[in-house]
Design a protein around this motif. Structure first.
Motif, PDB file in Angstrom:
ATOM      1  N   LYS A 237      31.271  36.133  12.288  1.00 34.58           N
ATOM      2  CA  LYS A 237      30.642  34.913  11.772  1.00 34.58           C
ATOM      3  C   LYS A 237      29.985  34.133  12.906  1.00 34.58           C
ATOM      4  CE  LYS A 237      32.860  31.084  10.025  1.00 34.58           C
ATOM      5  NZ  LYS A 237      33.721  30.401   9.062  1.00 34.58           N
ATOM      6  N   ARG A 238      30.666  34.037  14.020  1.00 35.47           N
ATOM      7  CA  ARG A 238      30.100  33.291  15.160  1.00 35.47           C
ATOM      8  C   ARG A 238      28.865  33.993  15.734  1.00 35.47           C
ATOM      9  NH1 ARG A 238      35.801  31.305  17.879  1.00 35.47           N
ATOM     10  NH2 ARG A 238      36.239  29.779  16.242  1.00 35.47           N
ATOM     11  N   PHE A 239      28.907  35.319  15.785  1.00 37.60           N
ATOM     12  CA  PHE A 239      27.727  36.041  16.257  1.00 37.60           C
ATOM     13  C   PHE A 239      26.570  35.911  15.268  1.00 37.60           C
ATOM     14  CE2 PHE A 239      29.975  38.076  19.726  1.00 37.60           C
ATOM     15  CZ  PHE A 239      28.961  38.307  20.644  1.00 37.60           C
ATOM     16  N   ALA A 240      26.846  35.889  13.979  1.00 38.03           N
ATOM     17  CA  ALA A 240      25.789  35.694  12.982  1.00 38.03           C
ATOM     18  C   ALA A 240      25.129  34.332  13.181  1.00 38.03           C
ATOM     19  CB  ALA A 240      26.356  35.823  11.570  1.00 38.03           C
TER      20      ALA A 240
ATOM     21  N   LEU B  83      31.110  47.628  16.634  1.00 35.70           N
ATOM     22  CA  LEU B  83      30.283  47.586  17.841  1.00 35.70           C
ATOM     23  C   LEU B  83      31.131  47.785  19.092  1.00 35.70           C
ATOM     24  CD1 LEU B  83      27.437  47.036  19.031  1.00 35.70           C
ATOM     25  CD2 LEU B  83      28.074  44.644  19.123  1.00 35.70           C
ATOM     26  N   PHE B  84      32.296  47.164  19.110  1.00 30.85           N
ATOM     27  CA  PHE B  84      33.157  47.258  20.283  1.00 30.85           C
ATOM     28  C   PHE B  84      34.080  48.467  20.262  1.00 30.85           C
ATOM     29  CE2 PHE B  84      31.960  42.756  20.412  1.00 30.85           C
ATOM     30  CZ  PHE B  84      31.516  42.678  21.716  1.00 30.85           C
ATOM     31  N   ALA B  85      34.149  49.166  19.150  1.00 32.89           N
ATOM     32  CA  ALA B  85      34.807  50.469  18.981  1.00 32.89           C
ATOM     33  C   ALA B  85      36.050  50.677  19.846  1.00 32.89           C
ATOM     34  CB  ALA B  85      33.800  51.583  19.229  1.00 32.89           C
ATOM     35  N   GLY B  86      37.046  49.858  19.630  1.00 27.01           N
ATOM     36  CA  GLY B  86      38.311  50.070  20.312  1.00 27.01           C
ATOM     37  C   GLY B  86      38.422  49.437  21.686  1.00 27.01           C
ATOM     38  N   ALA B  87      37.372  48.836  22.190  1.00 28.43           N
ATOM     39  CA  ALA B  87      37.423  48.221  23.512  1.00 28.43           C
ATOM     40  C   ALA B  87      38.249  46.937  23.494  1.00 28.43           C
ATOM     41  CB  ALA B  87      36.016  47.929  24.022  1.00 28.43           C
ATOM     42  N   ILE B  88      38.277  46.280  22.323  1.00 24.71           N
ATOM     43  CA  ILE B  88      39.027  45.038  22.171  1.00 24.71           C
ATOM     44  C   ILE B  88      39.933  45.182  20.958  1.00 24.71           C
ATOM     45  CG2 ILE B  88      38.847  42.553  21.749  1.00 24.71           C
ATOM     46  CD1 ILE B  88      36.018  42.670  22.928  1.00 24.71           C
ATOM     47  N   LYS B  89      41.188  44.783  21.110  1.00 28.22           N
ATOM     48  CA  LYS B  89      42.144  44.832  20.001  1.00 28.22           C
ATOM     49  C   LYS B  89      42.317  43.431  19.432  1.00 28.22           C
ATOM     50  CE  LYS B  89      43.362  49.141  20.783  1.00 28.22           C
ATOM     51  NZ  LYS B  89      42.572  50.147  20.155  1.00 28.22           N
ATOM     52  N   MET B  90      41.995  43.268  18.139  1.00 27.31           N
ATOM     53  CA  MET B  90      42.172  41.993  17.442  1.00 27.31           C
ATOM     54  C   MET B  90      42.523  42.273  15.988  1.00 27.31           C
ATOM     55  SD  MET B  90      39.258  39.271  18.668  1.00 27.31           S
ATOM     56  CE  MET B  90      37.806  40.240  18.361  1.00 27.31           C
ATOM     57  N   SER B  91      43.006  41.243  15.331  1.00 30.33           N
ATOM     58  CA  SER B  91      43.294  41.367  13.903  1.00 30.33           C
ATOM     59  C   SER B  91      41.985  41.373  13.118  1.00 30.33           C
ATOM     60  CB  SER B  91      44.166  40.201  13.439  1.00 30.33           C
ATOM     61  OG  SER B  91      43.415  38.995  13.469  1.00 30.33           O
ATOM     62  N   SER B  92      42.052  41.838  11.902  1.00 26.13           N
ATOM     63  CA  SER B  92      40.876  41.873  11.031  1.00 26.13           C
ATOM     64  C   SER B  92      40.298  40.470  10.837  1.00 26.13           C
ATOM     65  CB  SER B  92      41.255  42.484   9.681  1.00 26.13           C
ATOM     66  OG  SER B  92      40.155  42.497   8.815  1.00 26.13           O
ATOM     67  N   GLU B  93      41.185  39.500  10.711  1.00 23.67           N
ATOM     68  CA  GLU B  93      40.733  38.106  10.535  1.00 23.67           C
ATOM     69  C   GLU B  93      39.943  37.624  11.752  1.00 23.67           C
ATOM     70  OE1 GLU B  93      42.681  33.657  10.150  1.00 23.67           O
ATOM     71  OE2 GLU B  93      43.871  35.383   9.504  1.00 23.67           O
ATOM     72  N   ASN B  94      40.419  37.948  12.943  1.00 25.85           N
ATOM     73  CA  ASN B  94      39.709  37.545  14.164  1.00 25.85           C
ATOM     74  C   ASN B  94      38.369  38.258  14.300  1.00 25.85           C
ATOM     75  OD1 ASN B  94      41.611  35.659  14.951  1.00 25.85           O
ATOM     76  ND2 ASN B  94      42.758  37.107  16.203  1.00 25.85           N
TER      77      ASN B  94
END
Length: 135
Positions: free
Chosen positions: A120-123, A103-114
């Motif tokens: 999960k939090r959005f769900a 959804l954020f398609a490169g706008a935010i850089k995070m690890s796969s775990e994050n």
């Protein structure tokens, strides 16, 4: 275009509801969303998944609202959309994919775990909003 599909339907629905009642407001909202989807298709050659799902559900639940005269069906559409979003995110988590990353398609850089934690939090958020909508 994004502002058109996000804000204009709200304005049309609220003004239609205030001056003409729920049936006309619902019909106006359905017609506008179909036009927005068609315009997006003509401009881009496709309709965004979120817009398409929302428009289809709006037409289904909006038709039930107009036929029955009960606004409950239109309110139920919001609950169904939120549950679809939550289910999609949960399925992604089952396969160890943080779907919020797409959804954020490169706008935010995070690890796969994050990304998985965020998904999960959005769900959980979407389930809570769906539950609150029915209270």
């Amino acid at each position: 275009m994004k502002i058109l599909s996000d804000i204009l339907p709200l304005i049309v629905f609220f003004l239609g509801y205030k001056y003409y009642g729920p049936q006309i407001a619902t019909l106006s909202l359905m017609a506008l969303m179909v036009m927005i989807s068609a315009l997006e298709f003509l401009q881009k050659g496709r309709v965004a998944n979120m817009t398409l799902i929302s428009t289809i559900l709006l037409v289904v639940f909006g038709t039930l609202t107009v036929i029955s005269g009960e606004l409950y069906f239109l309110k139920l559409k919001i609950t169904v959309v939120n549950l679809i979003f939550a289910a999609t995110l949960l399925v992604g988590l089952y396969y160890r994919k943080g779907l919020m990353q797409y959804l954020f398609a490169g706008a935010i850089k995070m690890s796969s775990e994050n990304w998985q934690i965020l998904s999960k939090r959005f769900a959980i958020y979407f389930v809570a909003i769906a539950a609150l909508n029915e209270v």
